[in-house]
Structures are given as C-alpha cells and as structure tokens.
Design a protein around this motif. Structure first.
Motif, mmCIF file in Angstrom:
data_model
loop_
_atom_site.group_PDB
_atom_site.id
_atom_site.type_symbol
_atom_site.label_atom_id
_atom_site.label_comp_id
_atom_site.label_asym_id
_atom_site.label_seq_id
_atom_site.Cartn_x
_atom_site.Cartn_y
_atom_site.Cartn_z
ATOM 1 N N ALA A 54 40.697 41.153 48.385
ATOM 2 C CA ALA A 54 42.277 40.241 49.107
ATOM 3 C C ALA A 54 42.341 39.142 47.626
ATOM 4 O O ALA A 54 43.260 39.480 46.648
ATOM 5 C CB ALA A 54 41.736 38.709 49.930
ATOM 6 N N VAL A 55 41.473 38.859 46.506
ATOM 7 C CA VAL A 55 41.511 38.253 45.499
ATOM 8 C C VAL A 55 42.398 39.578 44.824
ATOM 9 O O VAL A 55 42.930 39.109 43.778
ATOM 10 C CB VAL A 55 40.462 37.963 44.784
ATOM 11 N N LEU A 56 41.716 40.500 44.789
ATOM 12 C CA LEU A 56 42.170 41.302 43.563
ATOM 13 C C LEU A 56 43.780 42.014 44.328
ATOM 14 O O LEU A 56 44.632 42.375 43.375
ATOM 15 C CB LEU A 56 41.158 43.007 43.887
ATOM 16 N N GLU A 57 44.219 41.799 45.302
ATOM 17 C CA GLU A 57 45.101 42.596 45.361
ATOM 18 C C GLU A 57 46.028 41.068 45.556
ATOM 19 O O GLU A 57 47.594 41.254 44.426
ATOM 20 C CB GLU A 57 45.266 42.504 47.099
ATOM 21 N N GLU A 58 46.071 40.086 45.479
ATOM 22 C CA GLU A 58 46.994 38.781 44.662
ATOM 23 C C GLU A 58 46.697 39.028 42.931
ATOM 24 O O GLU A 58 47.881 37.979 42.618
ATOM 25 C CB GLU A 58 46.497 37.240 45.121
ATOM 26 N N THR A 59 45.400 39.305 43.051
ATOM 27 C CA THR A 59 45.793 38.530 40.723
ATOM 28 C C THR A 59 47.004 40.517 40.426
ATOM 29 O O THR A 59 47.663 40.165 39.803
ATOM 30 C CB THR A 59 44.514 39.547 40.600
ATOM 31 N N LEU A 60 46.687 41.741 41.385
ATOM 32 C CA LEU A 60 47.671 42.706 40.501
ATOM 33 C C LEU A 60 49.062 42.759 41.153
ATOM 34 O O LEU A 60 49.532 42.854 40.798
ATOM 35 C CB LEU A 60 46.967 44.163 41.734
ATOM 36 N N LEU A 87 33.393 46.465 45.515
ATOM 37 C CA LEU A 87 33.196 45.486 44.393
ATOM 38 C C LEU A 87 33.212 46.111 43.451
ATOM 39 O O LEU A 87 33.911 45.847 42.042
ATOM 40 C CB LEU A 87 31.860 45.095 44.430
ATOM 41 N N GLN A 88 33.076 47.747 43.086
ATOM 42 C CA GLN A 88 32.855 48.818 41.387
ATOM 43 C C GLN A 88 33.881 48.878 41.829
ATOM 44 O O GLN A 88 35.177 48.512 40.369
ATOM 45 C CB GLN A 88 32.191 49.682 41.272
ATOM 46 N N ALA A 89 35.498 48.875 42.655
ATOM 47 C CA ALA A 89 36.455 49.379 42.407
ATOM 48 C C ALA A 89 37.741 48.138 41.836
ATOM 49 O O ALA A 89 38.641 48.584 41.305
ATOM 50 C CB ALA A 89 36.982 49.951 43.819
ATOM 51 N N SER A 90 36.961 46.614 42.481
ATOM 52 C CA SER A 90 38.281 45.804 41.891
ATOM 53 C C SER A 90 38.298 45.791 40.115
ATOM 54 O O SER A 90 38.675 45.546 40.413
ATOM 55 C CB SER A 90 37.255 44.532 42.057
#
Length: 291
Positions: A54-60, A87-90
């Motif tokens: 969720a944090v990744l999607e927000e960041t991108l 986690l690695q994908a992020s």
C-alpha cells in the motif's frame, strides 16, 4: 546519487547516527539510485514505518526521491531479487521509478530525542519536569544508547499509566499484564517495537513495549512486573511527525553549513531550489486490526 538524496541522508546521520544502531541491524541506504539519472522532478521524501504494498502504491503516484522506511524491507540475506517476492518487488519498482530507500531503525531508537525518548515523554505526563530518564542498555557515547528507563518523582497507579500510554499513542486499548500483588509505580522500562530481550531481567515496576513473547510476559509478571504491550508498530508510528520536523529543520541547517562535514557550495545552492516535500505516508498502518 541526487543532491536531494545526499542531503537527506546527511540530515538523517545528524539526527540518528548509524553507529548507534544495534550490531545485528540492517540500517542505512538499502538502495541508492545512481543510474539511470534520478528524475529531476522528484521532490518528495516519504516517511513510513514499513514499506508495504500500500505504501509502495502511494509512493509511485508522486515523483519521489527517497523513501525513509523505519523497518528494513530486507532483513535476512537473499540469493535473488525477484518480482515474485512482494517485499523485493517493492524495491525493484522503486528502483525503476528512480527512488532511493533508506532505513534508520535502531539508530533512531537509540539517539537522544529519538523514538524511545518520545515514548518516555508519554509515560511521564504531567511529571515530565521532575521525572528522570536514563539509558536502559548500552550507552553509546554522548549521542544515546539502547532503551530508556523513566523514574517518576511520585508513584502512580497502573490505571493512570495506561491512560497516559493510550493518550500518547492514540490507542483505545492496550494489553496489560498484572502481577499477583498490585503495587504503585515509580519506574518504567521502555523499548520501542519488540522489547522482550532488552527488558529481560531489568529492575523496573513496568515493562512498556510493543510486543513480547508469551513466556517473556509470564516471566515478567511472575517477577512482580506490570507489562504494557501496545502492538509493535504502534510504539513507533506516532514518532513520524517528530521525525518530519527534525528532518525539515536539519535540512535547513545544512543549507547554511559551510563546514567540511556539510554540503558543497553548489549542493547547498541546488538543494535550496528543490523545496523538498517531506510526506508522512497515509497508507502506512499497523498490520493487525481488532475485530
């Protein structure tokens, strides 16, 4: 490395020197974008406790120079880095977006004015002016050390302490272990996150942390200690606004610092133009709900 990332990393080192981290910890740059050249429009710095999907999607969604994730996204040694592992994908997706990743973890716990001191402020409440705060574990020079122990000038009841903790952490409930014999409280041992190992055997009336193993709780209670458990990340997340303010202030100081330990003249000039957006993740949250 962009001047934005370099400046923020220097600021973080001043706030929480990495040498304060525990020997087992994985702190510092997790990934620094070097090539291809980072996006020139990346003005945002994201603060989060965990680098979740969720944090990744927000960041991108917004061009971001750096993600400061309190917990290391990679902790155990790995033999491959693939999209099959979330986690690695992020990390791979952030790399593709030109975003670097930095982790302060236990260095931010140990430093004076860090997470454990912030937790200590919460338990002191109106006794802040008269209470004493000392380092619980290893003292690491003048910059801090592991854990904290708060000694109150006047004893309080466990109910009062629990209310102080819930208010400080914005929680409606916490888990409390009670010894067989009720007693007034003057000393509180504190460890952000998982404190079972650090708090073990400590002479204090209360152990205050995020989580402990079952038998660690049983042992503490049997020895006459109260235990207050709040959920691992609940003892950490409320510090992010404090970190954001410290980071903003330290970056401002760096633009004026002409010492050899600061930025070059060209870097100071460039970072002044950046107008970095220090953003506390809105998607970062405790991973468990009460139902």
């Amino acid at each position: 490395m962009s001047v934005a990332v370099k400046s923020v990393c220097k600021a973080l080192e001043r706030i929480a020197p990495l040498r304060l981290a525990e020997p087992w910890d994985k702190v510092g740059p997790i990934y620094q974008q070097k090539s291809p050249v980072p996006r020139a429009d990346a003005k945002r710095v994201v603060l989060t406790i965990d680098l979740t999907t969720a944090v990744l999607e927000e960041t991108l969604k917004v061009p971001t120079a750096l993600v400061i994730t309190y917990h290391p996204p990679l902790f155990q040694p790995i033999t491959s880095l693939t999209l099959a592992n979330p986690l690695q994908a992020s990390l791979l997706k952030l790399s593709a977006a030109g975003t670097s990743v930095f982790c302060p973890h236990t260095s931010l716990d140990a430093t004076w004015g860090g997470i454990n001191d912030w937790l200590a402020e919460g338990v002191m409440g109106p006794q802040k002016a008269t209470a004493k705060v000392n380092i619980l574990g290893e003292v690491k020079g003048e910059e801090g050390g592991a854990g904290r122990i708060v000694t109150l000038d006047e004893p309080i009841h466990i109910e009062e302490l629990v209310e102080r903790v819930k208010k400080h952490l914005s929680l409606s409930q916490v888990d409390v272990g009670r010894p067989l014999a009720e007693k007034p409280i003057k000393s509180i041992a504190i460890c952000a996150g998982a404190g079972g190992t650090m708090l073990s055997g400590v002479d204090a009336d209360v152990y205050f942390t995020g989580e402990m193993q079952h038998h660690e709780v049983l042992g503490a209670v049997a020895r006459g200690r109260y235990v207050i458990l709040c959920g691992h990340t609940n003892t950490e997340r409320g510090y992010l606004p404090v970190l954001a303010k410290k980071l903003s202030d330290t970056l401002s100081d760096l633009t004026q610092d002409e010492s050899p330990n600061g930025l070059s003249r060209e870097e100071r000039t460039e970072i002044k133009k950046y107008q970095l957006d220090i953003h506390i993740s809105e998607a970062d949250r405790h991973p468990l709900d009460h139902m």
